[in-house]
Design a protein around this motif. Structure first.
Motif, PDB file in Angstrom:
ATOM      1  N   LEU A  79      -0.775  -2.769  16.076  1.00  0.00           N
ATOM      2  CA  LEU A  79      -1.328  -4.103  16.324  1.00  0.00           C
ATOM      3  C   LEU A  79      -0.225  -5.153  16.326  1.00  0.00           C
ATOM      4  O   LEU A  79      -0.227  -6.064  17.164  1.00  0.00           O
ATOM      5  CB  LEU A  79      -2.366  -4.456  15.254  1.00  0.00           C
ATOM      6  CG  LEU A  79      -3.675  -3.674  15.242  1.00  0.00           C
ATOM      7  CD1 LEU A  79      -4.594  -4.223  14.155  1.00  0.00           C
ATOM      8  CD2 LEU A  79      -4.388  -3.714  16.585  1.00  0.00           C
ATOM      9  N   SER A  80       0.729  -5.010  15.396  1.00  0.00           N
ATOM     10  CA  SER A  80       1.816  -5.987  15.316  1.00  0.00           C
ATOM     11  C   SER A  80       2.668  -5.954  16.577  1.00  0.00           C
ATOM     12  O   SER A  80       3.054  -7.009  17.108  1.00  0.00           O
ATOM     13  CB  SER A  80       2.687  -5.691  14.092  1.00  0.00           C
ATOM     14  OG  SER A  80       1.943  -5.816  12.898  1.00  0.00           O
ATOM     15  N   HIS A  81       2.981  -4.766  17.055  1.00  0.00           N
ATOM     16  CA  HIS A  81       3.790  -4.640  18.273  1.00  0.00           C
ATOM     17  C   HIS A  81       3.110  -5.311  19.454  1.00  0.00           C
ATOM     18  O   HIS A  81       3.716  -6.097  20.188  1.00  0.00           O
ATOM     19  CB  HIS A  81       4.037  -3.167  18.580  1.00  0.00           C
ATOM     20  CG  HIS A  81       4.808  -2.930  19.845  1.00  0.00           C
ATOM     21  ND1 HIS A  81       4.198  -2.868  21.092  1.00  0.00           N
ATOM     22  CD2 HIS A  81       6.136  -2.773  20.067  1.00  0.00           C
ATOM     23  CE1 HIS A  81       5.117  -2.679  22.018  1.00  0.00           C
ATOM     24  NE2 HIS A  81       6.303  -2.609  21.429  1.00  0.00           N
TER      25      HIS A  81
ATOM     26  N   VAL B 268       0.639 -11.860   9.488  1.00  0.00           N
ATOM     27  CA  VAL B 268       0.526 -11.756   8.034  1.00  0.00           C
ATOM     28  C   VAL B 268      -0.129 -10.419   7.700  1.00  0.00           C
ATOM     29  O   VAL B 268      -1.216 -10.102   8.210  1.00  0.00           O
ATOM     30  CB  VAL B 268      -0.299 -12.910   7.430  1.00  0.00           C
ATOM     31  CG1 VAL B 268      -0.303 -12.798   5.901  1.00  0.00           C
ATOM     32  CG2 VAL B 268       0.255 -14.265   7.863  1.00  0.00           C
ATOM     33  N   ASN B 269       0.536  -9.637   6.864  1.00  0.00           N
ATOM     34  CA  ASN B 269       0.043  -8.323   6.467  1.00  0.00           C
ATOM     35  C   ASN B 269      -0.579  -8.381   5.076  1.00  0.00           C
ATOM     36  O   ASN B 269      -0.026  -9.006   4.179  1.00  0.00           O
ATOM     37  CB  ASN B 269       1.193  -7.307   6.440  1.00  0.00           C
ATOM     38  CG  ASN B 269       1.870  -7.165   7.784  1.00  0.00           C
ATOM     39  OD1 ASN B 269       1.214  -7.130   8.811  1.00  0.00           O
ATOM     40  ND2 ASN B 269       3.190  -7.091   7.771  1.00  0.00           N
ATOM     41  N   ILE B 270      -1.700  -7.693   4.914  1.00  0.00           N
ATOM     42  CA  ILE B 270      -2.308  -7.560   3.597  1.00  0.00           C
ATOM     43  C   ILE B 270      -1.770  -6.267   2.976  1.00  0.00           C
ATOM     44  O   ILE B 270      -2.154  -5.171   3.374  1.00  0.00           O
ATOM     45  CB  ILE B 270      -3.840  -7.522   3.670  1.00  0.00           C
ATOM     46  CG1 ILE B 270      -4.365  -8.733   4.458  1.00  0.00           C
ATOM     47  CG2 ILE B 270      -4.418  -7.488   2.260  1.00  0.00           C
ATOM     48  CD1 ILE B 270      -3.974 -10.078   3.898  1.00  0.00           C
ATOM     49  N   GLY B 271      -0.854  -6.446   2.028  1.00  0.00           N
ATOM     50  CA  GLY B 271      -0.292  -5.304   1.326  1.00  0.00           C
ATOM     51  C   GLY B 271      -1.035  -5.066   0.030  1.00  0.00           C
ATOM     52  O   GLY B 271      -2.255  -5.212  -0.032  1.00  0.00           O
ATOM     53  N   SER B 272      -0.298  -4.731  -1.037  1.00  0.00           N
ATOM     54  CA  SER B 272      -0.963  -4.443  -2.296  1.00  0.00           C
ATOM     55  C   SER B 272       0.015  -4.444  -3.456  1.00  0.00           C
ATOM     56  O   SER B 272       1.170  -4.023  -3.320  1.00  0.00           O
ATOM     57  CB  SER B 272      -1.644  -3.071  -2.234  1.00  0.00           C
ATOM     58  OG  SER B 272      -2.173  -2.698  -3.481  1.00  0.00           O
TER      59      SER B 272
ATOM     60  N   ASN C 160      -3.209  -8.549   9.573  1.00  0.00           N
ATOM     61  CA  ASN C 160      -3.422  -7.108   9.438  1.00  0.00           C
ATOM     62  C   ASN C 160      -4.102  -6.824   8.109  1.00  0.00           C
ATOM     63  O   ASN C 160      -3.446  -6.599   7.090  1.00  0.00           O
ATOM     64  CB  ASN C 160      -2.087  -6.377   9.522  1.00  0.00           C
ATOM     65  CG  ASN C 160      -1.562  -6.267  10.936  1.00  0.00           C
ATOM     66  OD1 ASN C 160      -2.267  -5.788  11.824  1.00  0.00           O
ATOM     67  ND2 ASN C 160      -0.334  -6.714  11.152  1.00  0.00           N
ATOM     68  N   ASN C 161      -5.431  -6.831   8.132  1.00  0.00           N
ATOM     69  CA  ASN C 161      -6.207  -6.598   6.918  1.00  0.00           C
ATOM     70  C   ASN C 161      -6.843  -5.218   6.866  1.00  0.00           C
ATOM     71  O   ASN C 161      -7.109  -4.702   5.780  1.00  0.00           O
ATOM     72  CB  ASN C 161      -7.295  -7.669   6.791  1.00  0.00           C
ATOM     73  CG  ASN C 161      -8.206  -7.424   5.612  1.00  0.00           C
ATOM     74  OD1 ASN C 161      -7.790  -7.527   4.462  1.00  0.00           O
ATOM     75  ND2 ASN C 161      -9.461  -7.071   5.879  1.00  0.00           N
TER      76      ASN C 161
END
Length: 256
Positions: A126-128, A144-148, A90-91
Motif C-alpha cells: 500500500l505504501s509503495h 503513517v503506520n500503526i505499529g506496536s 496503514n492500520n
C-alpha cells in the motif's frame, strides 16, 4: 470520479471497519478530509464506520491487502474515488495467538504467513502504491503506520505480530529517507493496549486488571487518543517528525 470540495485532503485508512480504524477515519473526516474506508471482510461494521463520518466525499472499499494485486487495486480505486491520495494510514493488521512452545508446526507456519502477508507486506505494498500517486501529484504527502509497543517489549504469545510490527517500524524509517526528496513524510506510532473490540476479551477478563496496571495511569488508551496523534503526524506541521516512531502507551513501556 466524484466532485470533491476544493479543501480537505484525500485519505486512505486501511482496516477501518471498527476499533482504532474507525476512530482514525472519524478523526480525519471531522478534520474536513475525505476518507476511503477500507475493510477486508467486516462489511457491516465498515458500513457503520462509513455512515458515522462527518462531511461528504467519502468512499467504502474492500480488499485483501495480503494479495499484491488487491493491494494495488485498493490504492488505485481510492485514488479514483477521491481524486487522488494525500495521506495513507496503514492500520490494517491481524493478530492471533501462536505461543511457540505449544503451537503445532502447521499452525505456526500458517500464523507467520498470515501475519507477514497482512501486517508487513500489505503495509509495504500500500505504501509503495500510494507513494507513486503522491509523487505523480507533485504535492508531497503523508504515510503513517500503526505499529506496536510489542515491537520493543516482545509478544511471547503473538511473536509474529511483534516481529511484523517491528518490521513496520523499520519500513517506515526506510521510506522516510527514500521519499523525503518527494515531500513525503513517513512516521509510525507504537501504541500499547487500546480499548477496542479486538482485545475486549482480554480487557474484560481476569487479565484486564493486570493489563491496566501496566500503565501508572491505571488504564489503557482510548482509540481517539491514538487517532489524534496520527492526525498530527499526517499534518503539514509534522513534516520534521518524518522517520519517528512515536510511543503511545501511557508510560507502560519506556525505551532507553
Amino acid at each position: 470520479m466524484h466532485d470533491l470540495p476544493s479543501t480537505g485532503r484525500r485519505v486512505l485508512v486501511s482496516g477501518a471497519s471498527r476499533g482504532l480504524g474507525r476512530a482514525l477515519a472519524q478523526e480525519f473526516a471531522a478534520n474536513g478530509d475525505q476518507v476511503a474506508v477500507h475493510y477486508a471482510a467486516r462489511r457491516a461494521e465498515a458500513e457503520e464506520t462509513f455512515k458515522s463520518l462527518a462531511g461528504e466525499g467519502h468512499t467504502l472499499l474492500s480488499a485483501d491487502i495480503s494479495d499484491p494485486g488487491q493491494a494495488a487495486g485498493l490504492v488505485a480505486e481510492a485514488a479514483w474515488e477521491l481524486g487522488g491520495i494525500d495521506v495513507l494510514v496503514n492500520n490494517a493488521a491481524v493478530s492471533s495467538p501462536h505461543p511457540p512452545a505449544t503451537t503445532p508446526y502447521e499452525e505456526w507456519t500458517a500464523a507467520w504467513r498470515r501475519h507477514t502477508g497482512v501486517n508487513l507486506l500489505g503495509t509495504a505494498h500500500l505504501s509503495h502504491q500510494a507513494a507513486q500517486h503522491m509523487i505523480e501529484q507533485g504535492a508531497g504527502g503523508r504515510i503513517v503506520n500503526i505499529g506496536s509497543r510489542g515491537a520493543f517489549r516482545g509478544e511471547p504469545d503473538h511473536p509474529a505480530y511483534g516481529a511484523t510490527k517491528a518490521a513496520v517500524h523499520a519500513l517506515g524509517q526506510s521510506l522516510a529517507v527514500a521519499l523525503a526528496p518527494h515531500g513525503i513524510a513517513v512516521a509510525s506510532v507504537a501504541p500499547g493496549f487500546i480499548e477496542t473490540e479486538r482485545v475486549a476479551h482480554r480487557l474484560g477478563g481476569a487479565e484486564g486488571s493486570a493489563i491496566r496496571t501496566q500503565s501508572p495511569f491505571g488504564r489503557v488508551a482510548e482509540p481517539e487518543e491514538i487517532a489524534a496523534a496520527v492526525l498530527w503526524l499526517a499534518s503539514p506541521q509534522a513534516q520534521w517528525a518524518s522517520g519517528t516512531v512515536l510511543d503511545l502507551n501511557g508510560a507502560s513501556y519506556l525505551r532507553t
